[in-house]
Write a protein that holds these residues in place. Structure first.
Motif, PDB file in Angstrom:
ATOM      1  N   ARG A 217       0.798  -1.226   0.000  1.00  0.00           N
ATOM      2  CA  ARG A 217       0.000   0.000   0.000  1.00  0.00           C
ATOM      3  C   ARG A 217       0.834   1.281   0.000  1.00  0.00           C
ATOM      4  O   ARG A 217       0.275   2.368  -0.087  1.00  0.00           O
ATOM      5  CB  ARG A 217      -0.944  -0.003   1.203  1.00  0.00           C
ATOM      6  N   SER A 265      -3.554  -3.652  12.061  1.00  0.00           N
ATOM      7  CA  SER A 265      -3.581  -2.336  11.417  1.00  0.00           C
ATOM      8  C   SER A 265      -2.784  -1.306  12.208  1.00  0.00           C
ATOM      9  O   SER A 265      -2.185  -0.397  11.622  1.00  0.00           O
ATOM     10  CB  SER A 265      -5.024  -1.858  11.238  1.00  0.00           C
ATOM     11  N   HIS A 298      -6.560   8.805   5.375  1.00  0.00           N
ATOM     12  CA  HIS A 298      -6.909   7.385   5.282  1.00  0.00           C
ATOM     13  C   HIS A 298      -8.105   7.090   6.187  1.00  0.00           C
ATOM     14  O   HIS A 298      -8.095   7.439   7.368  1.00  0.00           O
ATOM     15  CB  HIS A 298      -5.731   6.504   5.692  1.00  0.00           C
ATOM     16  N   THR A 300     -10.771   3.980   7.410  1.00  0.00           N
ATOM     17  CA  THR A 300     -10.910   2.526   7.485  1.00  0.00           C
ATOM     18  C   THR A 300     -12.224   2.174   8.167  1.00  0.00           C
ATOM     19  O   THR A 300     -12.619   2.831   9.123  1.00  0.00           O
ATOM     20  CB  THR A 300      -9.749   1.906   8.283  1.00  0.00           C
ATOM     21  N   THR A 323      -7.309   7.261   0.626  1.00  0.00           N
ATOM     22  CA  THR A 323      -7.714   5.852   0.552  1.00  0.00           C
ATOM     23  C   THR A 323      -8.843   5.575   1.539  1.00  0.00           C
ATOM     24  O   THR A 323      -8.885   6.137   2.628  1.00  0.00           O
ATOM     25  CB  THR A 323      -6.555   4.880   0.875  1.00  0.00           C
ATOM     26  N   ASN A 325     -10.164   2.144   3.170  1.00  0.00           N
ATOM     27  CA  ASN A 325      -9.897   0.717   3.320  1.00  0.00           C
ATOM     28  C   ASN A 325     -11.085   0.053   3.997  1.00  0.00           C
ATOM     29  O   ASN A 325     -11.563   0.520   5.029  1.00  0.00           O
ATOM     30  CB  ASN A 325      -8.644   0.483   4.165  1.00  0.00           C
ATOM     31  N   SER A 326     -11.539  -1.035   3.413  1.00  0.00           N
ATOM     32  CA  SER A 326     -12.704  -1.734   3.963  1.00  0.00           C
ATOM     33  C   SER A 326     -12.436  -3.224   4.042  1.00  0.00           C
ATOM     34  O   SER A 326     -11.788  -3.805   3.165  1.00  0.00           O
ATOM     35  CB  SER A 326     -13.942  -1.485   3.105  1.00  0.00           C
ATOM     36  N   VAL A 349     -10.262   0.707  -1.350  1.00  0.00           N
ATOM     37  CA  VAL A 349      -9.457  -0.509  -1.352  1.00  0.00           C
ATOM     38  C   VAL A 349     -10.101  -1.533  -0.416  1.00  0.00           C
ATOM     39  O   VAL A 349     -10.087  -1.362   0.799  1.00  0.00           O
ATOM     40  CB  VAL A 349      -8.011  -0.218  -0.901  1.00  0.00           C
ATOM     41  N   GLU A 350     -10.653  -2.558  -1.000  1.00  0.00           N
ATOM     42  CA  GLU A 350     -11.222  -3.628  -0.181  1.00  0.00           C
ATOM     43  C   GLU A 350     -10.144  -4.646   0.154  1.00  0.00           C
ATOM     44  O   GLU A 350      -9.058  -4.671  -0.433  1.00  0.00           O
ATOM     45  CB  GLU A 350     -12.372  -4.298  -0.916  1.00  0.00           C
ATOM     46  N   GLY A 351     -10.431  -5.497   1.098  1.00  0.00           N
ATOM     47  CA  GLY A 351      -9.492  -6.536   1.486  1.00  0.00           C
ATOM     48  C   GLY A 351     -10.240  -7.725   2.039  1.00  0.00           C
ATOM     49  O   GLY A 351     -11.437  -7.668   2.324  1.00  0.00           O
ATOM     50  N   THR A 363      -5.929  -7.945  -1.023  1.00  0.00           N
ATOM     51  CA  THR A 363      -6.302  -6.534  -0.970  1.00  0.00           C
ATOM     52  C   THR A 363      -6.300  -5.937  -2.374  1.00  0.00           C
ATOM     53  O   THR A 363      -5.703  -6.494  -3.296  1.00  0.00           O
ATOM     54  CB  THR A 363      -5.348  -5.735  -0.043  1.00  0.00           C
ATOM     55  N   VAL A 366      -3.935   0.300  -4.571  1.00  0.00           N
ATOM     56  CA  VAL A 366      -4.089   1.683  -4.103  1.00  0.00           C
ATOM     57  C   VAL A 366      -3.760   2.607  -5.275  1.00  0.00           C
ATOM     58  O   VAL A 366      -2.724   3.280  -5.310  1.00  0.00           O
ATOM     59  CB  VAL A 366      -3.173   1.957  -2.889  1.00  0.00           C
TER      60      VAL A 366
END
Length: 562
Positions: A217, A265, A298, A300, A323, A325-326, A349-351, A363, A366
């Motif tokens: 990332r 994280s 960022h 999340t 970004t 992030n999910s 950005v999924e993961g 993931t 990015v």
């Protein structure tokens, strides 16, 4: 199959040998000593201060008899003291066992016994439950101080406990590095399909998973400083506009730190040198204010959290976010479009991952100019292999495009369940992890998670995947959220039943229920049709934001609907 990678990045990483989780924090403290690491309301710690406090905590634990390999329970809500004490336990050579601070005493006692904890660190607001669980073998029981996001209730002093300040009075001594093969933390599974189990996560698992995701990332490669601290070095030309270089970026920390996603994280943020704004108990308006006031780059959260942000934004947008992030569950198409309006300059950005894989396996990219296909959780991160296997014959790998059970192999796959060799043998085989999730993978390596294997229902012999039906329901303008479960049926085996949260000003009732069933029926095979619709004010979710289908099934049975 050779899955594609972020531009300019290799297929594999060169992981530094002989390092442990504490080396992530040590490296950040030397590289970014004066940068704010954690912001907890009016309180803040720089990276140098975070490392200093963690070393003091480690020495304070040693002075109170904690030895390498001892298990120390972490029983507290999110605050800057959670990070201090987590790293302190690991720097002492002990093993951390994070536990949900909202657990009732009886369940908490089960988890303390499961991991054979010898000490605990708690918070004034949660100490009562810990004491009620029984602390006769826990020496010491340390109580942190309240903070702005996790305040202490009035009159919260607990007899026989040790204030964290007493530990922090110790000298900040750098002890020997932990063995990379020793257990860093015991991470309890979410318990969405049964009783939680303690997963053994070694130091090397954490280091590898943190490097996999941070390098992916940020467009960087692993490195070490002259003292053995972990850092990263940028790869020229690998950065995108959505990425933040080391020592830059501000993220909002909302995931529970006792959960695998939040726990790993935090080390991702440390390695990247980010400032983390601790949000405390989630409130969408307060969350967005943090983003606005501190210039967060960022964001999340789980799909459930992101739904709430969209509703609270009231038409505003936040162009400074780079970004989003999910994790926890796939984002439906309607929500994805709304997120791109809310954060117009951000890569969404999924993961995908699970506790048994430390945290993450897959993931997205990015990169605003190179997004993964809609509906995909992304690509396998560095050094991670994904196989889609036939659930009826787990040794048989299926070709690209076919749906089956997802198996994974990589350096982040954990050591199994503590004290449960038989369960470990069921889930781990020849270095591979059986995830229990149904997925498919296209010819470019993109992974599409369809459902939990245990959530799949069988209607008259046909496999029905609830995730696809949920996606169709959320495309209807009246639907905010939807969850589909299998309900027993004497004639069909199981039937698909939907629980729906409507989007105002839609009115729930028989007319809308019929309309929604027709909406789905027009787009699926006859055996896939939703047979019942039940309207609810909200869907039950876990602390990590996953919808608790087990709870919906329980409610369905209790209501006598089937």
């Amino acid at each position: 199959m050779n899955p594609r990678r972020p531009k300019g990045m290799p297929d594999t990483l060169d992981y530094p040998p002989g390092v442990c989780v504490g080396d992530i924090l040590a490296g950040a403290a030397r590289r970014h000593p004066d940068r704010t690491a954690l912001l907890d309301g009016s309180a803040a710690l720089t990276y140098a201060e975070l490392y200093d406090r963690a070393l003091r905590c480690a020495q304070g634990l040693r002075e109170r008899g904690i030895r390498p390999g001892d298990v120390v329970a972490l029983h507290q809500p999110n605050s800057l003291w959670f990070s201090v004490t987590y790293y302190g336990i690991l720097l002492a050579g002990a093993t951390a066992a994070p536990m949900n601070p909202t657990l009732p005493p009886a369940t908490l006692r089960e988890q303390l016994d499961e991991v054979s904890a010898v000490a605990a660190i708690t918070h004034p607001a949660t100490a009562e439950a810990l004491l009620a669980a029984g602390t006769e073998r826990l020496r010491p029981v340390v109580v942190v101080t309240g903070t702005d996001i996790a305040p202490a209730p009035d009159g919260s002093a607990s007899p026989g406990t040790v204030p964290l300040d007493d530990l922090l009075a110790a000298e900040p001594v750098e002890g020997p590095r932990a063995d990379p093969e020793s257990i860093a933390h015991l991470s309890f599974t979410g318990g969405t399909t049964g009783r939680s189990k303690a997963v053994m996560v070694l130091h090397r698992h954490v280091v590898h998973n943190v490097l996999q995701f941070t390098c992916w990332r940020t467009g960087a490669l692993p490195a070490v400083d002259e003292h053995g601290g972990i850092r990263t070095e940028l790869v020229p030309g690998a950065q995108t506009a959505a990425m933040a270089p080391s020592g830059d970026g501000v993220s909002v920390g909302i995931s529970p730190l006792f959960h695998a996603m939040g726990l790993i994280s935090q080390s991702n943020a440390v390695l990247a040198g980010q400032t983390v704004l601790l949000a405390g108990r989630f409130h969408p308006h307060r969350y967005l204010k943090l983003v606005e006031d501190h210039g967060a780059t960022h964001v999340t959260g789980s799909p459930a959290l992101l739904h709430a942000l969209i509703a609270a934004a009231d038409g505003r947008s936040f162009p400074g976010v780079r970004t989003v992030n999910s994790g926890a569950a796939p984002i439906d198409t309607t929500t994805l479009e709304a997120l791109r309006a809310l954060f117009p300059n951000a890569a969404v950005v999924e993961g995908y991952g699970l506790t048994e894989a430390t945290m993450g396996l897959v993931t997205g990219l990015v990169d605003l100019d190179d997004q993964v296909p809609v509906g995909s959780a992304g690509l396998p991160v560095f050094d991670t292999e994904i196989e889609i296997r036939d659930p009826a014959g787990p040794g048989k790998a299926l070709p690209a495009g076919e749906t089956g059970e997802l198996w994974a192999r990589g350096p982040q796959i954990t050591a199994g369940y503590l004290g449960h060799p038989e369960l470990t043998a069921e889930q781990y085989a020849d270095g591979w992890l059986r995830t229990g999730d149904i997925a498919r993978q296209d010819e470019h390596g993109h992974v599409f998670v369809v459902d939990r294997l245990k959530d799949m229902l069988i209607y008259k012999g046909y496999n029905v995947y609830p995730g696809a039906l949920e996606e169709l329901l959320t495309r209807h303008p009246a639907v905010d959220q939807a969850c589909v479960i299998g309900a027993p049926s004497a004639s069909a085996g199981e039937i698909p039943v939907a629980y729906v949260v409507v989007r105002p000003p839609a009115a729930s009732g028989p007319v809308l229920a019929e309309e929604l069933m027709d909406h789905v029926a027009a787009r699926v095979a006859p055996y896939q049709k939703v047979r019942e619709i039940h309207f609810v004010d909200s869907l039950p979710t876990s602390a990590a934001g996953k919808i608790l289908k087990t709870e919906l099934r329980r409610r369905h049975r209790s209501a006598g609907l089937h």
